[in-house]
Design an enzyme around this catalytic site. Structure first.
Site, PDB file in Angstrom:
ATOM      1  N   TYR A  31      -2.838   0.217  10.474  1.00 49.56           N
ATOM      2  CA  TYR A  31      -2.788  -0.172   9.061  1.00 49.56           C
ATOM      3  C   TYR A  31      -1.426   0.156   8.460  1.00 49.56           C
ATOM      4  CZ  TYR A  31      -3.851  -0.184   4.057  1.00 49.56           C
ATOM      5  OH  TYR A  31      -3.832  -0.414   2.695  1.00 49.56           O
TER       6      TYR A  31
ATOM      7  N   SER B 241       0.854  -1.186   0.000  1.00 53.05           N
ATOM      8  CA  SER B 241       0.000   0.000   0.000  1.00 53.05           C
ATOM      9  C   SER B 241       0.886   1.230   0.000  1.00 53.05           C
ATOM     10  CB  SER B 241      -0.889   0.003   1.248  1.00 53.05           C
ATOM     11  OG  SER B 241      -1.492   1.264   1.451  1.00 53.05           O
TER      12      SER B 241
END
Length: 272
Positions: free
Chosen positions: A151, A138
């Site tokens: 995250y 990501s």
């Protein structure tokens, strides 16, 4: 003999798009996710189209389930040429509002899930002296993201896992590739966790992401699938997807400004 790809988080979104693309390219597909009904439906869709597919419901947080997944795949196809780690969870909110269970949800899925599949499959790839491991990372594993701390922590760890594995395994015939997208218009909101200073704050954070996802220029699962295929086809070690590239460049050139903008954008009811 057709090559075989094993995909986690394969029942929907990015994982499903990857499975469809690799099947079109002639791969046998081994499909894993926790949602068995969607998984079997995808496997049936692929078989109806003339492709070979094996669905194995799996929670990647459980190493025994992952070992069973790998054992079934090897029993069915004899070898696994490509592993695509994709299963993940999105979690957003102020750092002090997350419970330890929230932290475990993020780390156990986004990081340990990848470690479990690699641990189970690596001996096979080393024995055959060939293979490719693709970790869906990501932008949050390249650029610090406030209010997505669990995250982003998990995704920075995935970046380190990917790069260190590539350094060690490349002389042994195994390529390890990291894929780095920005936010993707997929089904991740079904499993996403939102926390806040109060219920309204948490709800506002969810609505904020939903608004972003409604913008037409936001990349789609198919864009990530194409990036993965490009990485596998050309044995790349890193592929940055679409809008993630200018975000990375901006953070490198103007880090203080970028972090200020992100804090102002995502803080909502948090003070500071």
């Amino acid at each position: 003999m057709a090559s075989t790809v094993l995909i986690t988080g394969a029942s929907q979104g990015i994982g499903k798009a990857i499975a469809l693309l690799f099947a079109q390219q002639g791969y046998n597909t081994v499909l894993a996710s926790r949602t068995g009904d969607r998984l079997f439906a995808l496997a049936q869709e692929l078989k109806t189209s003339g492709h070979s597919a094996l669905a194995v419901p799996t929670d990647v947080k459980d190493p025994q389930q992952v070992q069973n997944l790998v054992d079934q795949a090897l029993a069915e196809y004899g070898s696994i040429d490509v592993l695509i780690n994709n299963a993940g969870i999105y979690i957003s909110g102020p750092a002090d509002t997350f419970s330890l269970d929230d932290w475990h949800q993020a780390i156990d899925t986004n990081l340990w899930g990848y470690i479990h599949t690699i641990h189970a499959l690596l001996p096979h790839m080393l024995e055959q002296k060939n293979g490719m491991i693709v970790n869906i990372g990501s932008i949050g594993g390249k650029v610090p993201l406030p209010y997505l701390v669990p995250y982003s922590t998990s995704k920075f760890a995935v970046t380190g896992l990917t790069q260190s594995l590539q350094s060690e395994l490349s002389p042994k015939g195994i390529t390890v590739c990291g894929i780095y997208p920005n936010i993707i218009k997929s089904d991740f909101m079904e499993r996403a966790i939102f926390r806040g200073k109060d219920a309204t704050d948490a709800s506002d954070r969810r609505q904020q992401v939903e608004q972003v996802l409604s913008v037409p220029v936001v990349e789609k699962p198919e864009d990530v699938a194409k990036a993965v295929w490009d990485g596998v086809k050309h044995k790349r070690t890193e592929v940055v997807v679409g809008s993630a590239s200018p975000t990375m460049v901006s953070n490198r050139l103007f880090p203080d400004l970028m972090q200020w903008v992100m804090r102002r954008t995502f803080k909502n009811k948090d003070e500071g």
